[in-house]
Design a protein around this motif. Structure first.
Motif, PDB file in Angstrom:
ATOM      1  N   THR A  61       0.835  -1.197   0.000  1.00 32.07           N
ATOM      2  CA  THR A  61       0.000   0.000   0.000  1.00 32.07           C
ATOM      3  C   THR A  61       0.874   1.254   0.000  1.00 32.07           C
ATOM      4  O   THR A  61       2.054   1.214   0.361  1.00 32.07           O
ATOM      5  N   GLY A  62       0.263   2.349  -0.383  1.00 25.39           N
ATOM      6  CA  GLY A  62       0.897   3.655  -0.326  1.00 25.39           C
ATOM      7  C   GLY A  62      -0.179   4.710  -0.345  1.00 25.39           C
ATOM      8  O   GLY A  62      -1.360   4.406  -0.570  1.00 25.39           O
ATOM      9  N   THR A  63       0.200   5.952  -0.113  1.00 28.75           N
ATOM     10  CA  THR A  63      -0.783   7.033  -0.128  1.00 28.75           C
ATOM     11  C   THR A  63      -0.245   8.217  -0.935  1.00 28.75           C
ATOM     12  O   THR A  63       0.958   8.443  -1.011  1.00 28.75           O
ATOM     13  N   VAL A  64      -1.186   8.939  -1.526  1.00 32.63           N
ATOM     14  CA  VAL A  64      -0.906  10.239  -2.113  1.00 32.63           C
ATOM     15  C   VAL A  64      -1.945  11.186  -1.533  1.00 32.63           C
ATOM     16  O   VAL A  64      -3.140  10.897  -1.592  1.00 32.63           O
ATOM     17  N   GLU A  65      -1.487  12.297  -0.984  1.00 34.17           N
ATOM     18  CA  GLU A  65      -2.420  13.188  -0.306  1.00 34.17           C
ATOM     19  C   GLU A  65      -1.973  14.628  -0.424  1.00 34.17           C
ATOM     20  O   GLU A  65      -0.817  14.931  -0.764  1.00 34.17           O
ATOM     21  N   THR A  66      -2.885  15.537  -0.138  1.00 32.54           N
ATOM     22  CA  THR A  66      -2.591  16.963  -0.117  1.00 32.54           C
ATOM     23  C   THR A  66      -3.659  17.657   0.706  1.00 32.54           C
ATOM     24  O   THR A  66      -4.662  17.037   1.102  1.00 32.54           O
ATOM     25  N   VAL A  67      -3.473  18.946   0.929  1.00 36.17           N
ATOM     26  CA  VAL A  67      -4.454  19.782   1.610  1.00 36.17           C
ATOM     27  C   VAL A  67      -4.579  21.069   0.811  1.00 36.17           C
ATOM     28  O   VAL A  67      -3.572  21.702   0.483  1.00 36.17           O
ATOM     29  N   LEU A  68      -5.804  21.454   0.470  1.00 32.44           N
ATOM     30  CA  LEU A  68      -6.041  22.715  -0.216  1.00 32.44           C
ATOM     31  C   LEU A  68      -6.684  23.705   0.751  1.00 32.44           C
ATOM     32  O   LEU A  68      -7.566  23.324   1.535  1.00 32.44           O
ATOM     33  N   ASP A  69      -6.244  24.966   0.671  1.00 26.52           N
ATOM     34  CA  ASP A  69      -6.860  26.009   1.503  1.00 26.52           C
ATOM     35  C   ASP A  69      -7.875  26.824   0.712  1.00 26.52           C
ATOM     36  O   ASP A  69      -8.236  27.940   1.101  1.00 26.52           O
ATOM     37  N   HIS A  70      -8.336  26.248  -0.394  1.00 28.06           N
ATOM     38  CA  HIS A  70      -9.307  26.918  -1.256  1.00 28.06           C
ATOM     39  C   HIS A  70     -10.030  25.844  -2.066  1.00 28.06           C
ATOM     40  O   HIS A  70      -9.562  24.705  -2.153  1.00 28.06           O
ATOM     41  N   PRO A  71     -11.167  26.164  -2.681  1.00 25.18           N
ATOM     42  CA  PRO A  71     -11.885  25.163  -3.474  1.00 25.18           C
ATOM     43  C   PRO A  71     -11.096  24.772  -4.717  1.00 25.18           C
ATOM     44  O   PRO A  71     -10.351  25.581  -5.283  1.00 25.18           O
ATOM     45  N   GLY A  72     -11.278  23.538  -5.153  1.00 27.93           N
ATOM     46  CA  GLY A  72     -10.623  23.093  -6.381  1.00 27.93           C
ATOM     47  C   GLY A  72     -10.817  21.612  -6.621  1.00 27.93           C
ATOM     48  O   GLY A  72     -11.373  20.888  -5.785  1.00 27.93           O
ATOM     49  N   MET A  73     -10.352  21.168  -7.773  1.00 34.27           N
ATOM     50  CA  MET A  73     -10.402  19.761  -8.143  1.00 34.27           C
ATOM     51  C   MET A  73      -8.998  19.168  -8.079  1.00 34.27           C
ATOM     52  O   MET A  73      -8.003  19.854  -8.345  1.00 34.27           O
ATOM     53  N   LEU A  74      -8.923  17.890  -7.716  1.00 38.95           N
ATOM     54  CA  LEU A  74      -7.654  17.166  -7.673  1.00 38.95           C
ATOM     55  C   LEU A  74      -7.660  16.083  -8.747  1.00 38.95           C
ATOM     56  O   LEU A  74      -8.675  15.406  -8.948  1.00 38.95           O
TER      57      LEU A  74
END
Length: 441
Positions: free
Chosen positions: A117-130
């Motif tokens: 297993t592994g993960t890819v992640e992020t945090v946005l401080d505004h609306p948007g698509m990933l």
């Protein structure tokens, strides 16, 4: 499943949020049932192929599990996926690229799944698509179904506060007056409907080939009418991009259910005309007066004029529907004719935020160049985002999170401008409907 058609799911707690006016508005509950039923009729053929896979494009090696099942996150919340390598797959190293709005690279690198297993992640401080894309490092497995081409890249998508997404570009100051002037000119042109009885094998249905006069062009299409007289609710279809003959069954099938059904050709040509090469999206795109879409949009309103002038229309219900460029035309028709449509039902609508590359997103169809300022300026008069604020019809809008033809940032930008009652149908695993039909719904 019909139960999967819902509003924006919240990450936690209740799986729906309210959008637009209360469903208790006069006729709201009944129209919502009609809207969901018609969208189901549109999506059912592709959904029948089988359940959606755990990832967007077919592959045999990986399973993507979003941190939230619905793929929707709050601002400031950890967003991403746990990625599982299936036992015996044999490949554990992948290159990944995580992009915001399929435009700005947020992070990239090598993902090693040797542990499983592994993960890819992020945090946005505004609306948007990933938009996350993985590809093999080294040669992929031997080509067996699915094909090697399908295995080369794996793509998934997510949304952060999609109900807050807005286009950063305002509509032109004279947008409303420009279109009001065109509609005024259209009203001066008599409809002059010509109907030619057309053979159909569908019992209980009368089919006609229709021609109508519009401003500087003509409307063409197929009209199906239930036999036996009476008055009926109307259903108007607008077509996806391309030049092709229309399918009579689209309207005859609906007429058997009691609809007055009208399939409108996108072009000034007979509905049975064979496929023709026509790069129409480029025609006249440097000026709002010469753009191919000007007459197309006016023909769409003329089709509405006609169906609502018929004595066998029930005088109450008119549903407009379309997929891709048909959804684009539906947005425009509903926006140019507030109060005249009961419901708008669209799937992966095109034509939104169509100069997006200039402000941090990815443009889609009609794929107009952003290198010519004249084209960019013209685009503003045909962008669905600018028609959406006038829409009062109850609206059901389906969109794919990894769609590159109708990018979801643009679709959400348009959807969020609708002031009337509305519901979104987010499809996190879906690209455009002709690419991943198994992921719709």
């Amino acid at each position: 499943r019909c139960s999967d058609l819902r509003t924006f799911p919240q990450p936690r707690g209740s799986d729906t949020v309210k959008t637009g006016h209360p469903t208790g508005r006069r006729g709201g509950h009944a129209m919502r049932k009609i809207a969901i039923a018609v969208l189901w009729l549109v999506l059912a053929p592709v959904l029948a192929a089988g359940p959606a896979a755990a990832q967007s494009l077919p592959n045999v090696n990986l399973v993507f599990t979003p941190f939230h099942k619905n793929g929707i996150y709050r601002i400031g919340e950890r967003a991403g996926w746990t990625i599982h390598a299936l036992l015996g797959a044999g490949y554990t190293r992948y290159h990944y690229e995580l992009r915001e709005n399929n435009f700005t690279v947020l992070k990239s690198g090598t993902l090693d799944l040797a542990s499983g297993t592994g993960t890819v992640e992020t945090v946005l401080d505004h609306p948007g698509m990933l938009y996350l894309e993985l590809s093999y490092i080294g040669a992929p497995p031997p080509a067996t179904p699915p094909t090697r081409q399908e295995l080369d890249k794996m793509i998934v998508g997510a949304a952060v506060a999609p109900d807050q997404i807005r286009s950063p570009v305002s509509k032109p100051a004279d947008f409303d007056s420009f279109w009001a002037g065109k509609l005024a000119l259209l009203k001066q042109v008599p409809i002059n409907a010509r109907l030619v009885p057309t053979p159909t094998d569908e019992p209980g249905v009368e089919l006609y080939t229709v021609t109508l006069d519009s401003l500087s062009s003509r409307v063409h299409g197929y009209l199906a009418v239930p036999q036996g007289g009476g008055r009926h609710p109307a259903l108007v279809f607008y077509q996806y991009a391309g030049v092709y003959p229309l399918q009579k069954s689209l309207v005859t099938d609906r007429a058997t259910e009691g609809w007055l059904a009208f399939d409108v050709d996108s072009h000034d040509m007979a509905p049975d005309e064979a496929t023709a090469p026509l790069n129409y999206a480029r025609i006249g795109n440097t000026d709002r007066e010469t753009s191919y879409f000007l007459n197309m949009y006016l023909r769409d309103t003329r089709a509405l004029d006609y169906i609502q002038s018929r004595p066998d229309w029930d005088g109450k219900t008119t549903v407009i529907e379309g997929t891709s460029m048909g959804g684009q035309q539906s947005f425009v028709t509903a926006g140019l004719n507030p109060g005249r449509g009961s419901a708008m039902i669209v799937n992966v609508p095109a034509g939104a935020d169509i100069s997006a590359d200039l402000h941090g997103s990815r443009r889609g169809y009609p794929n107009w160049t952003i290198d010519d300022p004249r084209v960019v300026q013209t685009a503003r008069y045909f962008d669905t985002v600018n028609f959406a604020p006038a829409i009062t019809a109850e609206s059901l809008v389906a969109l794919g999170f990894i769609d590159t033809t109708s990018p979801p940032f643009g679709v959400f930008s348009a959807f969020n401008e609708i002031k009337g009652p509305k519901e979104a149908v987010p499809m996190p695993r879906s690209d455009h409907n002709n690419i991943t039909p198994q992921a719709e719904g």
